[in-house]
Design a protein around this motif. Structure first.
Motif: not given
Length: 468
Positions: A354-377
């Motif tokens: 939950s906290v990390l989702f809130l922190v991500s508000l400052a870096f929309v969209p933060l998720a783009a920094a982690i490629p899916q080929y890595a996170s989906h491992i």
């Protein structure tokens, strides 16, 4: 009393056989595996003229609307997961669900021509109905009606589901017109090669019992991927989800828009749309809670999750708040299994998410920094581990084998937890009666089976379209 001791005491961390450090690592792991929704949800829900349907707001470009939805997605996920943490004390992450957002945009808004405000109203109504049903124990009662072989099969089915999603994102499994799926051109694809190496690194660390092995695998693969991008070996866009780079924090055009949607469509059609959202979300959430609960050893001897009414209430509140803010149905994420396998056992894991989702508000969209080929491992690793749940099923009895097998097989092949559960529930009373085991079948089993039959009839017969 220090912060660590306070968190330990509030969430009963030690009593659950965990530690604050383990919970923190588990929370980061779960966040990384589900954070893609921050950019995927806006991409699916945003209308692009002459390209795809969805939410369109006069005076705002698709990019601006996409940014609004990204903020709303983060807020809805943070609120729902926070309730999961402090009220339910379970390590489950929540966010707007994949599949339900596509149904919202492409079916309800696109194919049926329902205004997006009305679609949001349907989500809010669904959430309120969920809150009421959860408050009186009706949702828990229905979940307890799940036949035992179906409950124990859900974890394995989810494992296969996670694995195929992960392998596809890594470029190992690709679509094929002749066989539906096949092996990708791994040797010719730098991303696929990197994914395979990252996967086996994670397997090695996991097998050796290294704490945070999944998180190390994700971050290590991402780091190597970024370095290869710098040297031009990997495309800068490889594995990244398309998303707006602008940030629009003013969500007033979205928040509360559901009010205008109430009464904008014929009552029967509105009820059918609510019913569809309700049905899929109900069984997706139920399946995820049972399946991930099985992976974490949370289930009792009968395959039930103790105090399941609390995570169900968190899900209901998340859906209601999400619809009010301006996004599609919020649900519990199967990616939560990644954090559970890292040792997450309490709501502290969910609090970190939950906290990390809130922190991500400052870096929309933060998720783009982690490629899916890595996170989906992580999804492949957890998928493999969850296959071990299959031993809980009594395979010696064919009347258990059939519903369990149907649950496991249908789930990944239809990309739906709900459809897998449906296959198991519908087949259970049929084979039990056929084998003469009448005492194993309760009236509720027939009611659930009939409800699924009605649902699929409504979904595939065109009734909704004909009423709009």
């Amino acid at each position: 009393m220090g912060l660590t001791e306070t968190l330990d005491e509030y969430f009963d961390v030690q009593e659950h056989g965990s530690s604050v450090r383990t919970e923190l690592v588990a929370g980061v792991t779960t966040f990384l595996t589900m954070s893609y929704i921050v950019v995927v949800n806006p991409d699916i829900l945003t209308a692009i003229p002459d390209v795809k349907p969805g939410i369109a707001i006069a005076g705002y470009s698709p990019g601006q609307v996409e940014s609004m939805i990204a903020v709303v997605t983060l807020l809805a996920a943070a609120v729902a997961t926070f309730v999961m943490a402090v009220y339910a004390n379970r390590p489950f992450g929540q966010a707007p669900g994949l599949g339900l957002n596509a149904f919202f945009a492409f079916t309800v808004v696109g194919a049926l021509g329902v205004p997006w405000q009305t679609a949001l109203a349907a989500v809010v109504v669904e959430g309120i109905v969920f809150i009421l049903l959860t408050a009186v124990g009706a949702r828990e009662y229905v979940i307890r009606l799940f036949p035992e072989p179906v409950k124990f099969a859900v974890g394995t089915g989810i494992g296969l589901f996670l694995a195929i999603i992960g392998l596809q994102a890594m470029g190992i499994v690709v679509d094929d017109t002749a066989t539906l799926v096949t092996l990708g051109a791994v040797a010719a694809d730098p991303v696929a090669i990197l994914s395979v190496l990252g996967l086996f690194l994670t397997f090695v660390l996991y097998a050796r019992g290294v704490p945070g092995s999944i998180l190390v695998g994700i971050l290590g693969t991402s780091l190597v991927g970024w370095l290869l991008t710098t040297f031009g070996v990997v495309s800068p866009d490889a594995g990244l989800v398309a998303g707006s780079t602008t940030t629009t924090y003013d969500i007033t055009p979205l928040a509360g828009a559901f009010v205008a949607g109430l009464g904008s469509v014929e009552a029967f059609s509105f009820a059918l749309i609510v019913f569809t959202f309700f049905f899929v979300d109900f069984f997706d959430t139920a399946g995820t809670l049972v399946g991930v609960g099985q992976a974490g050893g949370f289930l009792d001897a009968d395959g039930n999750l103790p105090d399941i009414d609390k995570p169900l209430m968190a899900d209901a509140i998340g859906t209601t708040v999400g619809g009010m803010l301006g996004t599609s149905t919020v649900t519990t994420y199967i990616e939560s299994a990644a954090g559970v396998e890292e040792g997450g056992r309490t709501g502290l894991t969910a609090l970190v998410v939950s906290v990390l989702f809130l922190v991500s508000l400052a870096f929309v969209p933060l998720a783009a920094a982690i490629p899916q080929y890595a996170s989906h491992i992580a999804l492949v690793v957890i998928g493999v581990v969850m296959l071990g749940n299959v031993v809980d099923i009594d395979w010696s009895n064919i009347t258990n084998t059939i519903p369990a097998g149907m649950t496991i097989l249908v789930m990944p092949f239809t990309y739906s937890i709900a459809y897998g559960i449906a296959a198991g529930i519908v087949s259970y009373p049929v084979v039990k009666v056929a084998a003469g085991e009448y005492d194993e079948v309760r009236p509720g089993h027939w009611v659930l089976a009939a409800a699924f039959v009605v649902y699929f009839f409504v979904r595939t017969s065109g009734i909704i379209q004909s009423q709009v």
